[in-house]
Design an enzyme around this catalytic site. Structure first.
Site, mmCIF file in Angstrom:
data_model
loop_
_atom_site.group_PDB
_atom_site.id
_atom_site.type_symbol
_atom_site.label_atom_id
_atom_site.label_comp_id
_atom_site.label_asym_id
_atom_site.label_seq_id
_atom_site.Cartn_x
_atom_site.Cartn_y
_atom_site.Cartn_z
ATOM 1 N N THR A 1 -9.648 -4.481 -4.231
ATOM 2 C CA THR A 1 -9.438 -3.085 -4.618
ATOM 3 C C THR A 1 -10.067 -2.772 -5.976
ATOM 4 O OG1 THR A 1 -7.674 -1.601 -5.356
ATOM 5 C CG2 THR A 1 -7.180 -3.903 -5.481
ATOM 6 N N ASP A 2 -10.344 -1.497 -6.200
ATOM 7 C CA ASP A 2 -10.850 -1.082 -7.522
ATOM 8 C C ASP A 2 -9.736 -1.085 -8.567
ATOM 9 O OD1 ASP A 2 -9.421 1.118 -6.609
ATOM 10 O OD2 ASP A 2 -10.957 2.599 -7.073
ATOM 11 N N GLU A 3 -8.467 -1.238 -8.124
ATOM 12 C CA GLU A 3 -7.354 -1.172 -9.082
ATOM 13 C C GLU A 3 -7.367 -2.341 -10.059
ATOM 14 O OE1 GLU A 3 -3.589 0.142 -7.619
ATOM 15 O OE2 GLU A 3 -4.499 1.097 -5.885
ATOM 16 N N TYR B 1 0.857 -5.221 -8.299
ATOM 17 C CA TYR B 1 -0.093 -5.245 -7.174
ATOM 18 C C TYR B 1 -1.499 -5.560 -7.676
ATOM 19 C CZ TYR B 1 -3.496 -3.414 -3.803
ATOM 20 O OH TYR B 1 -4.584 -3.271 -2.977
ATOM 21 N N LYS C 1 -3.936 -8.852 -7.030
ATOM 22 C CA LYS C 1 -5.273 -8.783 -6.422
ATOM 23 C C LYS C 1 -6.322 -9.334 -7.405
ATOM 24 C CE LYS C 1 -6.318 -7.321 -2.946
ATOM 25 N NZ LYS C 1 -6.350 -7.893 -1.562
ATOM 26 N N PRO D 1 5.823 4.210 -13.272
ATOM 27 C CA PRO D 1 5.539 3.506 -14.537
ATOM 28 C C PRO D 1 4.147 2.863 -14.499
ATOM 29 C CG PRO D 1 7.484 2.571 -13.397
ATOM 30 C CD PRO D 1 6.935 3.637 -12.509
HETATM 31 N N1 LIG Z 1 -5.576 0.826 1.624
HETATM 32 C C1 LIG Z 1 -6.435 0.978 0.637
HETATM 33 O O1 LIG Z 1 -6.680 2.103 0.160
HETATM 34 C C2 LIG Z 1 -7.167 -0.221 0.075
HETATM 35 C C3 LIG Z 1 -8.223 -0.008 -0.792
HETATM 36 C C4 LIG Z 1 -8.933 -1.114 -1.283
HETATM 37 C C5 LIG Z 1 -8.578 -2.395 -0.903
HETATM 38 N N2 LIG Z 1 -7.519 -2.579 -0.051
HETATM 39 C C6 LIG Z 1 -7.203 -3.956 0.336
HETATM 40 O O2 LIG Z 1 -7.484 -4.066 1.725
HETATM 41 C C7 LIG Z 1 -6.578 -4.973 2.331
HETATM 42 C C8 LIG Z 1 -5.878 -4.287 3.494
HETATM 43 O O3 LIG Z 1 -5.198 -3.139 3.004
HETATM 44 P P1 LIG Z 1 -4.332 -2.218 3.975
HETATM 45 O O4 LIG Z 1 -4.244 -0.898 3.333
HETATM 46 O O5 LIG Z 1 -4.838 -2.345 5.367
HETATM 47 O O6 LIG Z 1 -2.935 -2.945 3.852
HETATM 48 P P2 LIG Z 1 -1.664 -2.841 4.818
HETATM 49 O O7 LIG Z 1 -0.490 -3.019 3.926
HETATM 50 O O8 LIG Z 1 -1.740 -1.638 5.689
HETATM 51 O O9 LIG Z 1 -1.812 -4.096 5.783
HETATM 52 C C9 LIG Z 1 -1.622 -5.412 5.335
HETATM 53 C C10 LIG Z 1 -1.519 -6.313 6.551
HETATM 54 O O10 LIG Z 1 -1.352 -7.659 6.078
HETATM 55 C C11 LIG Z 1 -0.298 -8.271 6.816
HETATM 56 N N3 LIG Z 1 0.322 -9.289 5.938
HETATM 57 C C12 LIG Z 1 0.995 -9.075 4.782
HETATM 58 N N4 LIG Z 1 1.426 -10.240 4.269
HETATM 59 C C13 LIG Z 1 0.995 -11.219 5.118
HETATM 60 C C14 LIG Z 1 1.119 -12.635 5.122
HETATM 61 N N5 LIG Z 1 1.775 -13.291 4.155
HETATM 62 N N6 LIG Z 1 0.566 -13.307 6.162
HETATM 63 C C15 LIG Z 1 -0.086 -12.665 7.153
HETATM 64 N N7 LIG Z 1 -0.229 -11.329 7.206
HETATM 65 C C16 LIG Z 1 0.310 -10.611 6.193
HETATM 66 C C17 LIG Z 1 0.662 -7.146 7.149
HETATM 67 O O11 LIG Z 1 1.484 -7.458 8.256
HETATM 68 C C18 LIG Z 1 -0.316 -6.003 7.443
HETATM 69 O O12 LIG Z 1 -0.712 -6.024 8.805
HETATM 70 C C19 LIG Z 1 -5.624 -5.426 1.226
HETATM 71 O O13 LIG Z 1 -6.070 -6.654 0.741
HETATM 72 C C20 LIG Z 1 -5.742 -4.358 0.160
HETATM 73 O O14 LIG Z 1 -5.510 -4.896 -1.121
HETATM 74 C C21 LIG Z 1 -6.817 -1.527 0.449
#
Ligand SMILES: NC(=O)c1ccc[n+]([C@@H]2O[C@H](COP(=O)([O-])OP(=O)(O)OC[C@H]3O[C@@H](n4cnc5c(N)ncnc54)[C@H](O)[C@@H]3O)[C@@H](O)[C@H]2O)c1
Length: 342
Positions: free
Chosen positions: A125-127, A150, A154, A280
């Site tokens: 993520t960009d965060e 979070y 990451k 926060p």
């Molecule tokens: N959503 C966004 O805007 C965004 C932006 C940039 C990066 N990301 C990154 O992309 C990735 C996916 O994001 P998302 O929004 O689809 O997240 P999400 O929370 O919708 O999905 C996460 C998935 O991971 C699974 N999971 C969680 N813990 C687990 C574990 N210990 N073992 C196996 N599976 C597990 C969950 O069941 C879920 O299906 C993440 O790494 C997130 O940091 C998300």
């Protein structure tokens, strides 16, 4: 792929599985509250797709999975992903995002030593870069300054991934993407939360003064970028992915209200906007410079925000059952805790 039943994972599998019939996609997901196998119905019978319910922190189960399928690459999306949850309960974020990533890297390192051929694509993520003032963009060389549990988890995982390349020569690529929106996003996140509440005539809770700026990317554009980086990204490189679409939170909520008013009629929904106590450590502004991926791999977003948002609103309105099925008793308790006293 890990985390394939979550928001981005589901969209990515729906995109990749029909496109690459010669690959075997193993969706490893332990199905937390954010994982939903119903998203994957359209591909669940494809011969090149299978599901394994495993927690990525479980070394032995993951080792067995890698061996059974002779795994030669990972696209790693499994994560705890919601900033507010990381503030109320950081432990799971450290567990999955740091220890889980470490577990996968160790297995990748073992496999690479055995076969000489293993690609690890880390989705981030960009965060991790922290907050920007009114001007400037995050580039791949911006310093890491995470501000929430979070983003810190990451950031730790990004560092581990880089280490495995520099120390052990593992073939890794990392992508740092801005906020995604689109179908199948769990309704705790801004856009689906607002659509759901506006549908039900409930208050639309906006943090602080609503002027926090995020860069938004339609999830399908992110999936195309992940496909490109996984297949053609240079080993050891990081690619920032963003929509060049910066917008204040409150403006997004107003846009959603306007689109819903147009689609459904009725009283203007903007009257439901309610400003609540800020999160926060809430980062003020994120903005991504995505010129590296554009110049090296020819990627750029194809959806305008207006198009993407209209599609998204329509998808949630057409899939109210999906939305309601997501909202378990557990989620309702969480929602009460987050918003009732603000
Ligand atoms: N959503 C966004 O805007 C965004 C932006 C940039 C990066 N990301 C990154 O992309 C990735 C996916 O994001 P998302 O929004 O689809 O997240 P999400 O929370 O919708 O999905 C996460 C998935 O991971 C699974 N999971 C969680 N813990 C687990 C574990 N210990 N073992 C196996 N599976 C597990 C969950 O069941 C879920 O299906 C993440 O790494 C997130 O940091 C998300």
């Amino acid at each position: 792929m890990t985390g394939g039943a979550g928001f981005i994972g589901s969209n990515l599998l729906l995109y990749l599985v029909p496109k690459y019939p010669g690959y075997l996609f193993i969706n490893v997901d332990c199905l937390t509250y954010a994982g939903n196998l119903a998203n994957l119905k359209p591909i669940e019978d494809y011969p090149n797709y299978t599901f394994e319910k495993i927690n990525i922190c479980n070394l032995l189960a993951m080792q067995d999975c890698f061996a059974r399928y002779d795994v030669n690459s990972v696209i790693h999306l499994a994560a705890e992903s919601h900033v507010d949850r990381s503030i109320t309960g950081p432990a799971e974020f450290i567990q999955t995002n740091v220890i889980g990533t470490f577990t996968l890297l160790e297995l990748a390192r073992q496999r690479a030593a055995q076969t000489g051929d293993f690609r690890f694509h880390h989705v981030s993520t960009d965060e991790v870069y922290g907050s920007l003032s009114a001007s400037g963009f995050f580039t791949e060389s911006s310093p890491y300054r995470p501000n929430s549990p979070y983003s810190a988890s990451k950031a730790s995982s990004d560092h581990l991934v880089r280490t495995y390349h520099n120390t052990y020569g593992l073939d890794v690529v990392t992508t740092n993407c801005s906020n995604n929106y689109g179908p199948y996003q769990f309704p705790e996140k801004l856009i689906p939360l607002m659509i759901r509440n506006a549908t039900a005539g409930l208050p639309l809770p906006v943090y602080g003064d609503g002027k926090h700026v995020r860069d938004w990317l339609y999830v399908e554009d992110h999936c195309r970028a992940l496909d490109l980086v996984f297949h053609s990204g240079s080993s050891g490189q990081t690619y920032n992915i963003g929509g060049h679409n910066e917008i204040e939170n409150v403006k997004i909520v107003r846009k959603i209200c306007r689109i819903m008013d147009e689609m459904l009629g009725g009283e203007p929904r903007e009257r439901l906007i309610t400003f609540v106590t800020d999160r926060p450590g809430h980062d003020r502004r994120y903005a991504i410079d995505a010129s590296h991926i554009q110049e090296e791999l020819g990627w750029k977003p194809s959806f305008t925000f207006e198009e993407g948002l209209r599609r998204t609103v329509k998808w949630y309105l057409d899939n109210e059952d999906w939305m309601e099925n997501c909202i378990t008793g557990q989620y309702l308790q969480y929602y009460e805790k987050m918003y009732s006293n603000r």
